[in-house]
Design a protein around this motif. Structure first.
Motif, PDB file in Angstrom:
ATOM      1  N   TYR A   1     -39.203  95.430 -82.243  1.00  0.00           N
ATOM      2  CA  TYR A   1     -40.126  95.076 -81.155  1.00  0.00           C
ATOM      3  C   TYR A   1     -41.542  95.576 -81.403  1.00  0.00           C
ATOM      4  CZ  TYR A   1     -35.829  93.737 -78.899  1.00  0.00           C
ATOM      5  OH  TYR A   1     -34.633  93.144 -78.608  1.00  0.00           O
TER       6      TYR A   1
ATOM      7  N   VAL B   1     -39.949  92.550 -72.604  1.00  0.00           N
ATOM      8  CA  VAL B   1     -38.873  91.561 -72.669  1.00  0.00           C
ATOM      9  C   VAL B   1     -39.502  90.178 -72.627  1.00  0.00           C
ATOM     10  CG1 VAL B   1     -36.819  90.666 -71.523  1.00  0.00           C
ATOM     11  CG2 VAL B   1     -37.334  93.108 -71.410  1.00  0.00           C
TER      12      VAL B   1
ATOM     13  N   THR C   1     -36.004  84.051 -72.524  1.00  0.00           N
ATOM     14  CA  THR C   1     -35.697  82.895 -73.366  1.00  0.00           C
ATOM     15  C   THR C   1     -36.404  81.645 -72.848  1.00  0.00           C
ATOM     16  OG1 THR C   1     -33.545  83.882 -73.809  1.00  0.00           O
ATOM     17  CG2 THR C   1     -33.794  81.578 -74.380  1.00  0.00           C
TER      18      THR C   1
ATOM     19  N   PHE D   1     -30.148  96.755 -77.928  1.00  0.00           N
ATOM     20  CA  PHE D   1     -30.513  95.433 -78.429  1.00  0.00           C
ATOM     21  C   PHE D   1     -29.693  94.358 -77.724  1.00  0.00           C
ATOM     22  CE2 PHE D   1     -30.122  91.760 -81.241  1.00  0.00           C
ATOM     23  CZ  PHE D   1     -31.457  91.456 -81.438  1.00  0.00           C
ATOM     24  N   ASP D   2     -28.378  94.560 -77.580  1.00  0.00           N
ATOM     25  CA  ASP D   2     -27.526  93.595 -76.879  1.00  0.00           C
ATOM     26  C   ASP D   2     -27.962  93.431 -75.427  1.00  0.00           C
ATOM     27  OD1 ASP D   2     -25.994  93.169 -79.147  1.00  0.00           O
ATOM     28  OD2 ASP D   2     -24.450  94.614 -78.570  1.00  0.00           O
TER      29      ASP D   2
ATOM     30  N   GLU E   1     -31.099  91.252 -75.323  1.00  0.00           N
ATOM     31  CA  GLU E   1     -30.754  89.842 -75.507  1.00  0.00           C
ATOM     32  C   GLU E   1     -30.125  89.272 -74.231  1.00  0.00           C
ATOM     33  OE1 GLU E   1     -31.170  87.808 -78.500  1.00  0.00           O
ATOM     34  OE2 GLU E   1     -32.636  89.433 -78.632  1.00  0.00           O
ATOM     35  N   TYR E   2     -29.228  90.025 -73.639  1.00  0.00           N
ATOM     36  CA  TYR E   2     -28.568  89.629 -72.386  1.00  0.00           C
ATOM     37  C   TYR E   2     -29.610  89.387 -71.299  1.00  0.00           C
ATOM     38  CZ  TYR E   2     -25.543  90.356 -68.246  1.00  0.00           C
ATOM     39  OH  TYR E   2     -24.877  90.245 -67.051  1.00  0.00           O
TER      40      TYR E   2
ATOM     41  N   ALA F   1     -32.905  88.801 -71.674  1.00  0.00           N
ATOM     42  CA  ALA F   1     -33.780  87.678 -72.029  1.00  0.00           C
ATOM     43  C   ALA F   1     -33.110  86.340 -71.720  1.00  0.00           C
ATOM     44  CB  ALA F   1     -34.164  87.755 -73.505  1.00  0.00           C
ATOM     45  N   GLU F   2     -31.806  86.249 -71.960  1.00  0.00           N
ATOM     46  CA  GLU F   2     -31.073  85.001 -71.725  1.00  0.00           C
ATOM     47  C   GLU F   2     -30.800  84.751 -70.243  1.00  0.00           C
ATOM     48  OE1 GLU F   2     -27.496  85.148 -74.059  1.00  0.00           O
ATOM     49  OE2 GLU F   2     -28.617  85.413 -75.927  1.00  0.00           O
TER      50      GLU F   2
END
Length: 153
Positions: free
Chosen positions: A21, A49, A52, A115-116, A119-120, A122-123
């Motif tokens: 990042y 963040v 997506t 990191f997970d 991603e969670y 952001a989605e």
């Protein structure tokens, strides 16, 4: 005493996140302390963040941040403390997002999870905002209908 392995994993994860990042990563605080004759450390960092998909106006995508505190035992026996911030979103939605992150973090105990979780977040962020806005709209419609019924009575 905290496992040396947990301390090493926390430090490695911080370095990886900082590399991924880069300019969106900010180390807020890094504390080493002794409690009951045990060495303990924690990191507090803030990461930008990028959703997506774009958030619905008036929310701003460039204001999304997640704050992370990796505490004693993380990642082996505890989850990080997390809270999401965006001054363009309602406080009740921010609390809901932070609660969802906390629940997800608890599912990931035993592994480096930030990191997970990024991603969670952001989605899911846009769908959580949409769900919240629909609930708010429905609540307003119910309130308007109740006001209308009260006037007619």
């Amino acid at each position: 005493e905290e496992l040396e392995e947990a301390i090493i994993e926390r430090d490695q994860e911080k370095e990886v996140l900082e590399a991924i990042y880069s300019e969106g990563f900010q180390l807020v605080d890094e504390v080493a302390y002794i409690e009951n004759n045990y060495n303990k450390t924690h990191h507090h960092y803030r990461i930008i963040v990028l959703p997506t998909n774009p958030l619905a106006p008036p929310a701003r995508n460039d204001k999304c941040h997640i704050n992370i505190i990796t505490r004693h035992g993380y990642p082996l026996t505890s989850s990080p403390l997390l809270w999401f911030t965006n001054p363009t979103l309602p406080p009740s939605l921010l609390r809901r997002i932070s609660q969802k992150l906390h629940l997800k973090a608890n599912e990931l105990i035993g592994q480096a999870a930030v990191f997970d979780l990024m991603e969670y977040l952001a989605e899911k962020l846009v769908s959580w905002q949409k769900e919240f806005m629909e609930e708010e709209s429905l609540a307003e419609q119910v309130a308007d209908q109740n006001d209308t019924n009260a006037i007619k009575s």
